[in-house]
Design a protein around this motif. Structure first.
Motif, short mmCIF file in Angstrom:
data_model
loop_
_atom_site.label_atom_id
_atom_site.label_comp_id
_atom_site.label_asym_id
_atom_site.label_seq_id
_atom_site.Cartn_x
_atom_site.Cartn_y
_atom_site.Cartn_z
N SER A 44 56.59 -27.31 32.21
CA SER A 44 56.41 -25.95 31.70
C SER A 44 55.69 -25.98 30.36
N TRP A 45 54.85 -25.00 30.13
CA TRP A 45 54.15 -24.88 28.85
C TRP A 45 55.09 -24.36 27.77
N ARG A 46 56.26 -23.82 28.17
CA ARG A 46 57.17 -23.23 27.19
C ARG A 46 57.80 -24.27 26.27
N LYS A 47 58.02 -25.48 26.76
CA LYS A 47 58.66 -26.49 25.92
C LYS A 47 57.79 -26.92 24.74
N PRO A 48 56.52 -27.26 24.94
CA PRO A 48 55.70 -27.60 23.77
C PRO A 48 55.52 -26.41 22.81
N VAL A 49 55.34 -25.21 23.37
CA VAL A 49 55.20 -24.03 22.52
C VAL A 49 56.48 -23.80 21.73
N GLY A 50 57.62 -23.94 22.40
CA GLY A 50 58.91 -23.77 21.73
C GLY A 50 59.14 -24.81 20.65
N MET A 51 58.73 -26.05 20.91
CA MET A 51 58.89 -27.09 19.88
C MET A 51 58.07 -26.77 18.64
N LEU B 266 68.79 -17.25 12.58
CA LEU B 266 67.51 -17.49 13.24
C LEU B 266 67.72 -17.66 14.73
N PRO B 267 66.80 -17.22 15.53
CA PRO B 267 67.02 -17.13 16.98
C PRO B 267 66.86 -18.45 17.73
N LEU B 268 67.45 -19.51 17.22
CA LEU B 268 67.28 -20.81 17.89
C LEU B 268 67.91 -20.84 19.27
N LYS B 269 69.08 -20.23 19.41
CA LYS B 269 69.75 -20.26 20.71
C LYS B 269 68.90 -19.55 21.76
N ARG B 270 68.37 -18.41 21.40
CA ARG B 270 67.53 -17.67 22.35
C ARG B 270 66.21 -18.39 22.60
N LEU B 271 65.65 -18.99 21.56
CA LEU B 271 64.41 -19.73 21.73
C LEU B 271 64.60 -20.91 22.67
N LEU B 272 65.71 -21.62 22.50
CA LEU B 272 66.00 -22.75 23.39
C LEU B 272 66.24 -22.26 24.82
N ALA B 273 66.92 -21.13 24.98
CA ALA B 273 67.13 -20.57 26.32
C ALA B 273 65.79 -20.20 26.95
N TRP B 274 64.90 -19.62 26.17
CA TRP B 274 63.57 -19.27 26.69
C TRP B 274 62.79 -20.51 27.10
N MET B 275 62.90 -21.57 26.31
CA MET B 275 62.20 -22.80 26.64
C MET B 275 62.67 -23.35 27.99
N GLU B 276 63.96 -23.23 28.28
CA GLU B 276 64.52 -23.79 29.51
C GLU B 276 64.33 -22.87 30.71
#
Length: 80
Positions: A12-19, A63-73
């Motif tokens: 998924s492209w979401r993981k590098p973008v999320g990182m 900061l929205p880390l939990k939601r960002l990590l959920a979005w990445m997954e």
């Protein structure tokens, strides 16, 4: 005949973008907290420790880390 999972998985492209987003948020938070060091530095050491621990916990809660990590997954902003 079994299917090789390496050929069926599409990254998924979401993981590098999320990182990169997390790294950006860390840098932004560090600059923000660092800009307060002039004010905090004049306080007693015990008070400084309490403030920096509090600011470190705010990083986790606010900061929205939990939601960002959920979005990445999952691709959704909520994990449920």
């Amino acid at each position: 005949m079994s299917i090789d999972p390496r050929h069926t998985y599409k990254p998924s492209w979401r993981k590098p973008v999320g990182m990169f987003a997390i790294l950006g948020l860390i840098a932004l938070w560090a600059v923000l907290v660092g800009s307060l060091s002039g004010l905090i530095g004049g306080l007693p050491m015990v008070v400084q420790v309490v403030i920096y621990v509090f600011l470190g916990l705010v990083w986790i809660w606010v900061l929205p880390l939990k939601r960002l990590l959920a979005w990445m997954e999952t691709g959704r902003w909520r994990s449920f």
